[in-house]
Motif scaffolding. Structure first.
Motif, PDB file in Angstrom:
ATOM      1  N   THR A  26     -20.294 -23.009 -31.392  1.00 58.19           N
ATOM      2  CA  THR A  26     -20.650 -24.163 -31.159  1.00 58.19           C
ATOM      3  C   THR A  26     -19.308 -24.700 -30.503  1.00 58.19           C
ATOM      4  OG1 THR A  26     -22.151 -24.555 -32.915  1.00 58.19           O
ATOM      5  CG2 THR A  26     -21.350 -26.693 -31.632  1.00 58.19           C
ATOM      6  N   LEU A  27     -19.328 -24.996 -29.042  1.00 56.91           N
ATOM      7  CA  LEU A  27     -18.305 -25.527 -28.252  1.00 56.91           C
ATOM      8  C   LEU A  27     -18.116 -26.895 -28.732  1.00 56.91           C
ATOM      9  CD1 LEU A  27     -16.211 -25.107 -26.180  1.00 56.91           C
ATOM     10  CD2 LEU A  27     -17.774 -26.137 -24.441  1.00 56.91           C
ATOM     11  N   VAL A  28     -16.807 -27.124 -29.491  1.00 54.63           N
ATOM     12  CA  VAL A  28     -16.383 -28.629 -29.647  1.00 54.63           C
ATOM     13  C   VAL A  28     -15.215 -29.173 -28.986  1.00 54.63           C
ATOM     14  CG1 VAL A  28     -17.381 -28.240 -32.228  1.00 54.63           C
ATOM     15  CG2 VAL A  28     -14.678 -27.688 -31.305  1.00 54.63           C
ATOM     16  N   ARG A  29     -14.535 -28.467 -27.954  1.00 48.93           N
ATOM     17  CA  ARG A  29     -13.699 -28.970 -27.229  1.00 48.93           C
ATOM     18  C   ARG A  29     -12.997 -27.879 -26.200  1.00 48.93           C
ATOM     19  NH1 ARG A  29      -7.978 -31.571 -29.971  1.00 48.93           N
ATOM     20  NH2 ARG A  29      -7.141 -32.843 -27.974  1.00 48.93           N
ATOM     21  N   LEU A  30     -12.824 -28.508 -24.961  1.00 48.58           N
ATOM     22  CA  LEU A  30     -12.092 -28.046 -23.994  1.00 48.58           C
ATOM     23  C   LEU A  30     -10.674 -28.648 -23.934  1.00 48.58           C
ATOM     24  CD1 LEU A  30     -14.883 -28.167 -21.328  1.00 48.58           C
ATOM     25  CD2 LEU A  30     -14.239 -26.138 -22.407  1.00 48.58           C
ATOM     26  N   GLU A  31      -9.603 -28.041 -24.323  1.00 49.04           N
ATOM     27  CA  GLU A  31      -8.570 -28.406 -24.544  1.00 49.04           C
ATOM     28  C   GLU A  31      -7.503 -28.308 -23.482  1.00 49.04           C
ATOM     29  OE1 GLU A  31      -4.847 -28.997 -27.835  1.00 49.04           O
ATOM     30  OE2 GLU A  31      -6.121 -27.278 -28.017  1.00 49.04           O
ATOM     31  N   PRO A  32      -6.932 -29.404 -22.748  1.00 52.25           N
ATOM     32  CA  PRO A  32      -6.047 -29.198 -21.741  1.00 52.25           C
ATOM     33  C   PRO A  32      -4.799 -28.546 -22.131  1.00 52.25           C
ATOM     34  CG  PRO A  32      -6.889 -31.493 -21.920  1.00 52.25           C
ATOM     35  CD  PRO A  32      -7.403 -30.748 -23.054  1.00 52.25           C
ATOM     36  N   GLN A  33      -4.436 -27.363 -21.068  1.00 53.98           N
ATOM     37  CA  GLN A  33      -3.344 -26.876 -21.669  1.00 53.98           C
ATOM     38  C   GLN A  33      -1.954 -27.460 -20.782  1.00 53.98           C
ATOM     39  OE1 GLN A  33      -3.529 -23.866 -24.035  1.00 53.98           O
ATOM     40  NE2 GLN A  33      -5.264 -25.482 -24.234  1.00 53.98           N
ATOM     41  N   GLY A  34      -0.787 -26.735 -21.192  1.00 57.22           N
ATOM     42  CA  GLY A  34       0.274 -27.294 -20.492  1.00 57.22           C
ATOM     43  C   GLY A  34       1.343 -26.385 -20.665  1.00 57.22           C
ATOM     44  N   VAL A  35       2.419 -26.303 -19.934  1.00 60.37           N
ATOM     45  CA  VAL A  35       3.493 -25.609 -20.427  1.00 60.37           C
ATOM     46  C   VAL A  35       4.564 -26.350 -21.119  1.00 60.37           C
ATOM     47  CG1 VAL A  35       4.886 -26.153 -18.335  1.00 60.37           C
ATOM     48  CG2 VAL A  35       5.320 -23.896 -19.450  1.00 60.37           C
ATOM     49  N   LEU A  36       5.040 -25.538 -22.417  1.00 60.49           N
ATOM     50  CA  LEU A  36       6.154 -26.012 -23.139  1.00 60.49           C
ATOM     51  C   LEU A  36       7.508 -25.537 -22.616  1.00 60.49           C
ATOM     52  CD1 LEU A  36       6.568 -27.591 -25.858  1.00 60.49           C
ATOM     53  CD2 LEU A  36       6.536 -25.514 -26.966  1.00 60.49           C
ATOM     54  N   LEU A  37       8.456 -26.507 -22.403  1.00 56.81           N
ATOM     55  CA  LEU A  37       9.757 -26.272 -21.820  1.00 56.81           C
ATOM     56  C   LEU A  37      10.928 -26.671 -22.794  1.00 56.81           C
ATOM     57  CD1 LEU A  37       8.529 -27.560 -18.275  1.00 56.81           C
ATOM     58  CD2 LEU A  37       8.990 -25.110 -18.690  1.00 56.81           C
ATOM     59  N   HIS A  38      12.082 -26.125 -22.557  1.00 60.48           N
ATOM     60  CA  HIS A  38      13.334 -26.775 -22.822  1.00 60.48           C
ATOM     61  C   HIS A  38      13.422 -28.039 -22.113  1.00 60.48           C
ATOM     62  CE1 HIS A  38      17.538 -27.398 -23.416  1.00 60.48           C
ATOM     63  NE2 HIS A  38      17.353 -26.985 -24.748  1.00 60.48           N
ATOM     64  N   ALA A  39      13.933 -28.962 -22.912  1.00 59.41           N
ATOM     65  CA  ALA A  39      14.010 -30.423 -22.356  1.00 59.41           C
ATOM     66  C   ALA A  39      15.144 -30.343 -20.811  1.00 59.41           C
ATOM     67  CB  ALA A  39      14.624 -31.266 -22.997  1.00 59.41           C
ATOM     68  N   LEU A  73       7.029 -14.298 -34.780  1.00 60.18           N
ATOM     69  CA  LEU A  73       6.319 -14.947 -36.037  1.00 60.18           C
ATOM     70  C   LEU A  73       5.088 -15.323 -35.643  1.00 60.18           C
ATOM     71  CD1 LEU A  73       9.613 -17.223 -37.003  1.00 60.18           C
ATOM     72  CD2 LEU A  73       9.085 -14.864 -38.080  1.00 60.18           C
ATOM     73  N   SER A  74       3.995 -15.436 -36.771  1.00 60.37           N
ATOM     74  CA  SER A  74       2.763 -15.875 -36.317  1.00 60.37           C
ATOM     75  C   SER A  74       2.803 -17.552 -36.313  1.00 60.37           C
ATOM     76  CB  SER A  74       1.931 -15.447 -37.778  1.00 60.37           C
ATOM     77  OG  SER A  74       2.332 -15.817 -38.947  1.00 60.37           O
ATOM     78  N   PHE A  75       3.587 -18.326 -37.001  1.00 67.29           N
ATOM     79  CA  PHE A  75       3.972 -19.529 -36.965  1.00 67.29           C
ATOM     80  C   PHE A  75       5.066 -20.069 -36.853  1.00 67.29           C
ATOM     81  CE2 PHE A  75       4.222 -23.603 -39.029  1.00 67.29           C
ATOM     82  CZ  PHE A  75       3.716 -24.479 -38.125  1.00 67.29           C
ATOM     83  N   ASP A  76       5.759 -20.524 -35.796  1.00 64.05           N
ATOM     84  CA  ASP A  76       7.008 -20.932 -35.308  1.00 64.05           C
ATOM     85  C   ASP A  76       7.045 -22.359 -34.885  1.00 64.05           C
ATOM     86  OD1 ASP A  76       9.685 -21.418 -35.032  1.00 64.05           O
ATOM     87  OD2 ASP A  76       9.677 -19.820 -33.239  1.00 64.05           O
ATOM     88  N   ALA A  77       6.993 -23.304 -35.727  1.00 66.43           N
ATOM     89  CA  ALA A  77       6.928 -24.833 -35.468  1.00 66.43           C
ATOM     90  C   ALA A  77       8.056 -25.323 -34.596  1.00 66.43           C
ATOM     91  CB  ALA A  77       6.918 -25.724 -36.801  1.00 66.43           C
ATOM     92  N   ALA A  78       9.143 -24.618 -34.667  1.00 66.90           N
ATOM     93  CA  ALA A  78      10.420 -24.903 -33.971  1.00 66.90           C
ATOM     94  C   ALA A  78      10.426 -24.251 -32.231  1.00 66.90           C
ATOM     95  CB  ALA A  78      11.639 -24.404 -34.406  1.00 66.90           C
ATOM     96  N   HIS A  79       9.320 -23.185 -32.189  1.00 68.60           N
ATOM     97  CA  HIS A  79       9.151 -22.719 -30.983  1.00 68.60           C
ATOM     98  C   HIS A  79      10.506 -22.146 -30.317  1.00 68.60           C
ATOM     99  CE1 HIS A  79       5.122 -24.429 -30.359  1.00 68.60           C
ATOM    100  NE2 HIS A  79       5.606 -25.628 -30.736  1.00 68.60           N
ATOM    101  N   THR A  80      10.854 -21.272 -31.585  1.00 70.40           N
ATOM    102  CA  THR A  80      12.559 -20.957 -31.242  1.00 70.40           C
ATOM    103  C   THR A  80      12.745 -20.326 -29.960  1.00 70.40           C
ATOM    104  OG1 THR A  80      12.667 -20.643 -33.664  1.00 70.40           O
ATOM    105  CG2 THR A  80      14.303 -19.471 -32.301  1.00 70.40           C
ATOM    106  N   PRO A  81      12.208 -19.526 -29.468  1.00 71.51           N
ATOM    107  CA  PRO A  81      12.649 -18.889 -27.905  1.00 71.51           C
ATOM    108  C   PRO A  81      12.507 -19.988 -27.044  1.00 71.51           C
ATOM    109  CG  PRO A  81      10.978 -17.371 -29.048  1.00 71.51           C
ATOM    110  CD  PRO A  81      11.200 -18.809 -30.047  1.00 71.51           C
ATOM    111  N   VAL A  82      11.603 -20.759 -27.017  1.00 70.81           N
ATOM    112  CA  VAL A  82      11.517 -22.075 -25.990  1.00 70.81           C
ATOM    113  C   VAL A  82      12.844 -22.925 -26.208  1.00 70.81           C
ATOM    114  CG1 VAL A  82      10.269 -23.774 -25.011  1.00 70.81           C
ATOM    115  CG2 VAL A  82       8.847 -21.901 -25.877  1.00 70.81           C
ATOM    116  N   ALA A  83      12.937 -23.307 -27.548  1.00 76.49           N
ATOM    117  CA  ALA A  83      13.921 -24.047 -27.605  1.00 76.49           C
ATOM    118  C   ALA A  83      15.585 -23.439 -27.310  1.00 76.49           C
ATOM    119  CB  ALA A  83      14.231 -24.422 -29.196  1.00 76.49           C
ATOM    120  N   ARG A  84      15.486 -22.090 -27.187  1.00 74.08           N
ATOM    121  CA  ARG A  84      16.641 -21.540 -26.940  1.00 74.08           C
ATOM    122  C   ARG A  84      16.863 -21.315 -25.245  1.00 74.08           C
ATOM    123  NH1 ARG A  84      16.630 -16.615 -31.120  1.00 74.08           N
ATOM    124  NH2 ARG A  84      17.530 -17.626 -33.049  1.00 74.08           N
TER     125      ARG A  84
END
Length: 302
Positions: free
Chosen positions: A159-172, A225-236
């Motif tokens: 059952t489709l409940v959401r079409l979630e917009p996607q974006g790119v996560l970047l280092h600031a 890692l299956s879960f990495d809240a810090a998004h370490t490679p992106v943060a680096r």
């Protein structure tokens, strides 16, 4: 029921290779167990067990009955549980599995709506990898599962409940972070951080398809890692990542999210069993549809 009881008696003896241990396992007297097995042999007209003073071994017929009888008993147990489930009310406990990515906004909103509209419904939640959610709904250990891009599964209803917009996560500090949105083609030279395909093939394919449609073949960097809240490679500054809009609120400092151009969305589905589902699943599905409309989740991103 009597024939099934005799079958269970035989299976216990055949598995234990011993009448005494089987009787203890079934919590019945050994003479009663022996009578059950003898009556089963008489009904079938074949010897199922070779008995000696010190051992019990299944015959060829017994081994066949072991193989198919175990499956038959398991199916009978499932049938019994499923039929009994129709006598349950909305006060029963509903078990919902959801993945980490759906836990940012979708799952909390759905759970809040269930609490508001069905206060007598007790919902137990389990945070699981996508593959475990699909398996859990299939085998009945979960009543429903919230998953991104689940695979078509004959036993399950999506059952489709959401079409979630996607974006790119970047280092600031990334040059593209200064833009309001990011053209997919401008990511051609970037390393794209993704989960391994086996973790969720549908999601992996949906993400890579965004780049394929733009004629881009990104360098893939698999998450360690299956879960990495810090998004370490992106943060680096080692990679970028494509994630849903619901993750924006939980981003750590130093990271920014920018919508993709052209716009892209990922499907989020509720998985339920097609048959023999528990009564509490119906109000959950109604609530999910109501919540999706109220939140505008089913609108394709412009």
């Amino acid at each position: 029921m009597f024939e099934l009881r005799r079958l269970r008696s035989f299976l216990a003896v055949a598995e234990e290779r011993n009448f005494t241990r089987a009787a203890e396992r079934l919590h019945i007297a050994q003479p009663a167990l022996s009578r059950q097995v003898r009556r089963l042999e008489q009904e079938l007209g074949v010897r199922l067990l070779d008995r000696t003073t010190h051992a019990v071994e299944p015959t060829d017929a017994g081994r066949l009955l072991m193989e198919r009888g175990t499956e038959l008993c398991a199916e009978a147990d499932r049938l019994w549980r499923d039929v009994c489930g129709f006598a349950e009310t909305e006060r029963d406990t509903l078990t919902l599995g959801y993945s980490t990515s759906t836990g940012y906004g979708t799952a909390p909103a759905l759970l809040a709506a269930l609490a508001e509209h069905h206060p007598d419904l007790t919902v137990t939640t389990r945070l699981l990898p996508s593959a475990d959610i699909v398996a859990g709904v299939t085998d009945g250990t979960l009543d429903a599962g919230l998953v991104r891009c689940p695979p078509p599964t004959p036993e399950l209803v999506r059952t489709l409940v959401r079409l979630e917009p996607q974006g790119v996560l970047l280092h600031a500090g990334h040059p593209l972070a200064a833009q309001d949105d990011v053209e997919v083609t401008s990511l051609a030279g970037e390393s794209l951080l993704v989960h391994p395909r086996e973790a969720n093939p549908g999601h992996f394919d949906a993400i890579t398809a965004i780049f394929e449609r733009a004629g881009v073949t990104p360098r893939l960097l698999l998450r360690q890692l299956s879960f990495d809240a810090a998004h370490t490679p992106v943060a680096r500054g080692e990679a970028v990542s494509v994630i849903g809009a619901s993750a924006i609120e939980g981003l750590p400092a130093g990271l920014v999210w920018r919508p993709l151009r052209p716009a892209a969305a990922i499907e989020l589905h509720l998985l339920t069993r097609g048959r023999a589902r528990r009564p509490a699943v119906a109000p959950m599905l109604r609530t999910a549809s109501r919540t999706a409309r109220a939140q505008g989740w089913l609108h394709s991103p412009a």
